[in-house]
Design a protein around this motif. Structure first.
Motif, PDB file in Angstrom:
ATOM      1  N   LEU A 128       0.786  -1.227   0.000  1.00  7.89           N
ATOM      2  CA  LEU A 128       0.000   0.000   0.000  1.00  7.89           C
ATOM      3  C   LEU A 128       0.822   1.283   0.000  1.00  7.89           C
ATOM      4  O   LEU A 128       0.267   2.362  -0.215  1.00  7.89           O
ATOM      5  N   LYS A 138      -7.277  -2.640   1.767  1.00  4.06           N
ATOM      6  CA  LYS A 138      -6.476  -2.191   2.906  1.00  4.06           C
ATOM      7  C   LYS A 138      -6.283  -3.322   3.906  1.00  4.06           C
ATOM      8  O   LYS A 138      -5.181  -3.587   4.363  1.00  4.06           O
ATOM      9  N   SER A 177      -9.133   1.114   0.147  1.00  2.00           N
ATOM     10  CA  SER A 177      -8.620   2.483   0.110  1.00  2.00           C
ATOM     11  C   SER A 177      -8.948   3.115  -1.236  1.00  2.00           C
ATOM     12  O   SER A 177      -8.488   2.648  -2.278  1.00  2.00           O
ATOM     13  N   ARG A 185      -5.629   8.196  -0.043  1.00  2.97           N
ATOM     14  CA  ARG A 185      -4.949   8.181   1.254  1.00  2.97           C
ATOM     15  C   ARG A 185      -5.825   8.794   2.342  1.00  2.97           C
ATOM     16  O   ARG A 185      -5.545   8.651   3.529  1.00  2.97           O
ATOM     17  N   HIS A 237     -11.442   5.618   2.960  1.00  6.13           N
ATOM     18  CA  HIS A 237     -11.484   4.161   2.857  1.00  6.13           C
ATOM     19  C   HIS A 237     -12.939   3.706   2.924  1.00  6.13           C
ATOM     20  O   HIS A 237     -13.714   4.195   3.747  1.00  6.13           O
ATOM     21  N   ARG A 251      -3.922  -7.934   0.746  1.00  3.92           N
ATOM     22  CA  ARG A 251      -3.658  -6.511   0.975  1.00  3.92           C
ATOM     23  C   ARG A 251      -2.989  -5.902  -0.261  1.00  3.92           C
ATOM     24  O   ARG A 251      -2.023  -6.430  -0.790  1.00  3.92           O
TER      25      ARG A 251
END
Length: 238
Positions: A54, A138, A148, A151, A154, A176
């Motif tokens: 991520l 995420k 997500s 940034r 979510h 993830r």
């Protein structure tokens, strides 16, 4: 990449970032690499020191680091694997997107990050029911997962809305950082929350409490709540 950018014998202008008298060592930085002097939109070079699904941690100076979030590294036509060609030790050209104290939020140059901060998803109220969105997983559990969208924002996906088929191990199907496409099914603007469905039909699965959604032969996931001599009671998940 260092050899290409800094051939032996080339002259460079530097500033002192740290002195160590005991080790007789001086750390130097290139112009525009003083974090305190960087402004939003400035371009800066750094070294990738840690790559995760991520984010990428970027070292700008000796003790100064920035972060590239996955949604700020998407190149046209390469949304499924933004960090696919990035490795630790690689020199990256970045653009400053946001300052959080000593932490910098960065974007990769030449990506969607340079379209402007106005394009970044920040609030749930900016979305509409039925709108198609893209994001990156995420985290995931037996109850669903979070995706997500940026940034800042979510979204949540319930277990029954992850897929049209039964998922015995959702964490394996949705690791993830996996790129996913979904549709907005619920918005709670005052809590800045978004609910998505990732089902291929774009709909929502029936609630576990609906007997009409269960057919003979189906495999269901649940937790034992009570044991009796004649059997067990199970609370279905989803």
């Amino acid at each position: 990449e260092f050899r290409d950018r800094f051939p032996l014998g080339s002259r460079v202008a530097c500033h002192v970032t740290r002195c160590d008298d005991d080790l007789r060592n001086i750390d130097l930085g290139l112009p525009h690499e003083r974090v305190s002097e960087l402004d939003l939109g400035d371009h800066v070079c750094g070294v990738a020191t840690k790559v995760t699904p991520l984010s990428v941690q970027v070292q700008i100076t000796g003790k100064r680091f920035g972060r590239i979030f996955v949604t700020d590294a998407v190149r046209p036509g390469a949304a499924e694997s933004p960090f696919g060609e990035i490795s630790e030790g690689q020199v990256l050209e970045c653009v400053v997107l946001e300052r959080r104290g000593k932490q910098l939020e960065l974007g990769l140059s030449g990506t969607v990050a340079e379209t402007g901060e106005s394009e970044v998803a920040r609030r749930a109220e900016d979305f509409e029911i039925g709108q198609e969105v893209c994001g990156y997983v995420k985290n995931v559990s037996q109850k669903g997962c979070f995706v997500s969208l940026s940034r800042h924002l979510h979204a949540h996906v319930k277990l029954r809305n992850l897929s049209n088929r039964f998922l015995k191990h959702p964490e394996r199907d949705f690791p993830r950082g996996k790129f996913v496409r979904g549709k907005v099914v619920e918005i709670v603007a005052d809590k800045n929350q978004i609910e998505l469905t990732l089902r291929e039909d774009g709909g929502q699965g029936e609630r576990a409490g609906s007997v009409s959604s269960v057919a003979v032969g189906d495999i269901l996931l649940g937790a034992i709540t009570r044991l009796e001599k004649y059997g067990a009671f199970c609370r279905l998940e989803g």
